[in-house]
Design a protein around this motif. Structure first.
Motif, short mmCIF file in Angstrom:
data_model
loop_
_atom_site.label_atom_id
_atom_site.label_comp_id
_atom_site.label_asym_id
_atom_site.label_seq_id
_atom_site.Cartn_x
_atom_site.Cartn_y
_atom_site.Cartn_z
N PHE A 77 42.94 -4.54 61.54
CA PHE A 77 42.79 -3.54 60.49
C PHE A 77 44.17 -3.05 60.11
O PHE A 77 44.96 -2.63 60.96
CB PHE A 77 41.89 -2.39 60.95
N GLY A 78 44.50 -3.17 58.84
CA GLY A 78 45.82 -2.79 58.39
C GLY A 78 46.91 -3.60 59.05
O GLY A 78 46.87 -4.83 59.09
N LYS A 79 47.89 -2.93 59.64
CA LYS A 79 49.01 -3.58 60.28
C LYS A 79 48.81 -3.76 61.79
O LYS A 79 49.73 -4.13 62.51
CB LYS A 79 50.29 -2.77 60.04
N TYR A 80 47.58 -3.53 62.26
CA TYR A 80 47.29 -3.65 63.69
C TYR A 80 46.28 -4.78 63.91
O TYR A 80 45.38 -5.01 63.10
CB TYR A 80 46.70 -2.34 64.23
N SER A 81 46.43 -5.46 65.03
CA SER A 81 45.47 -6.51 65.38
C SER A 81 45.38 -6.63 66.89
O SER A 81 46.35 -6.40 67.61
CB SER A 81 45.87 -7.86 64.76
N PHE A 82 44.18 -7.01 67.35
CA PHE A 82 43.91 -7.17 68.78
C PHE A 82 43.09 -8.45 68.95
O PHE A 82 42.31 -8.82 68.07
CB PHE A 82 43.16 -5.97 69.35
N GLY A 83 43.26 -9.11 70.08
CA GLY A 83 42.53 -10.35 70.29
C GLY A 83 42.25 -10.62 71.75
O GLY A 83 42.91 -10.08 72.66
N ALA A 84 41.25 -11.46 72.00
CA ALA A 84 40.90 -11.92 73.34
C ALA A 84 40.70 -13.43 73.29
O ALA A 84 40.20 -13.96 72.29
CB ALA A 84 39.62 -11.23 73.83
N LYS A 85 41.10 -14.12 74.36
CA LYS A 85 41.06 -15.58 74.37
C LYS A 85 40.62 -16.10 75.73
O LYS A 85 41.00 -15.54 76.77
CB LYS A 85 42.44 -16.15 74.02
#
Length: 210
Positions: A77-85
Motif C-alpha cells: 500500500f503506497g510506498k510500503y510493502s510486506f511479503g512472505a515466502k
C-alpha cells in the motif's frame, strides 16, 4: 579412497517442466499471490574408480528426481510493502555403485520481507529467512540457518547511495557443502557468507540528437 576423473562419456541427459501462477487477490490490488512448481529428472553418468577394485566396471550411473515448490504472498500500500515466502525442494537419487546410498533430501526455506519509507527520505529493504536442510547422510549438512539481510537507500539528485548488509546475524558458515550430480559431497572453503557493501550510483541521461 574414491577417485572421480572427468572423461568423455555418453548418457548424460535431463528433462524438466515448470508451472507459474501470479494473481491479484483483492479489488484494491494490494494482495498478490505467486506460485512456481518445478519438476525434473537427471540421468548423470561418469567414470568412478574405487581403489583396490580396479576389475569392476567404473561406469557410474545416478538417476535423480527433483521437485521444487515456491509460494509467496505480498501486500503493498503506497510506498510500503510486506511479503512472505515458502520454498520446498525435494531430491530423490538412486545409483548403480555398490557404495551408493539412496538419497532423499529436503530443503525448506521460509521467510519475510519488507520495504519501508523512513524519515529523511531513506528507504529500507529487508528480509529474514530460515534455511533448513533435512535427510543428508552427512549430519553436518542438516542445518538450520536464520539469515537476515538489509539495504538502506537514499537519493541525492542524480546520486543514489546504498548500504548493503548480508547475513547480519552471522549464522552462515564459511564452509559450504553441496551434493553433485553423482551423489558425492563437495566441500567449498573460505566462502564469504557475511559482508557489508556501499554503492554510489550516478544517473546519466542522454537525449539523441535530431
Amino acid at each position: 579412497m574414491i577417485h572421480s576423473t572427468p572423461m568423455n562419456i555418453n548418457g548424460n541427459w535431463d528433462m524438466g517442466a515448470s508451472f507459474d501462477f501470479n494473481g491479484i487477490l483483492d479489488k484494491k490490488n494490494r494482495f498478490t499471490l505467486s506460485n512456481r512448481t518445478e519438476i525434473g529428472y537427471i540421468n548423470s553418468v561418469d567414470y568412478v574408480a574405487i581403489e583396490g577394485e580396479s576389475g569392476k566396471d567404473p561406469r557410474s550411473s545416478v538417476r535423480t528426481a527433483k521437485a521444487n515448490e515456491t509460494v509467496s504472498l505480498d501486500y503493498s500500500f503506497g510506498k510500503y510493502s510486506f511479503g512472505a515466502k515458502l520454498r520446498c525442494a525435494y531430491i530423490h537419487a538412486e545409483g548403480n555403485r555398490e557404495d551408493f546410498k539412496t538419497i532423499n533430501t529436503a530443503d525448506v526455506d521460509y521467510g519475510l520481507n519488507a520495504t519501508l519509507e523512513l524519515p529523511l527520505k531513506f528507504r529500507l529493504f529487508t528480509d529474514i529467512t530460515l534455511y533448513s536442510r533435512y535427510g543428508y547422510s552427512d549430519k553436518s549438512m542438516n542445518t538450520n540457518n536464520l539469515v537476515w539481510n538489509a539495504r538502506l537507500e537514499r537519493s541525492f539528485g542524480k546520486f543514489t547511495v546504498m548500504a548493503d548488509g548480508f547475513d547480519l546475524l552471522g549464522k552462515l558458515s564459511n564452509v559450504r557443502k553441496v551434493i553433485n550430480a553423482q551423489g558425492r559431497t563437495e566441500t567449498w572453503y573460505n566462502t564469504v557468507p557475511r559482508y557489508a557493501m556501499l554503492h554510489i550510483m550516478y544517473k546519466l541521461h542522454f537525449k539523441p540528437k535530431r
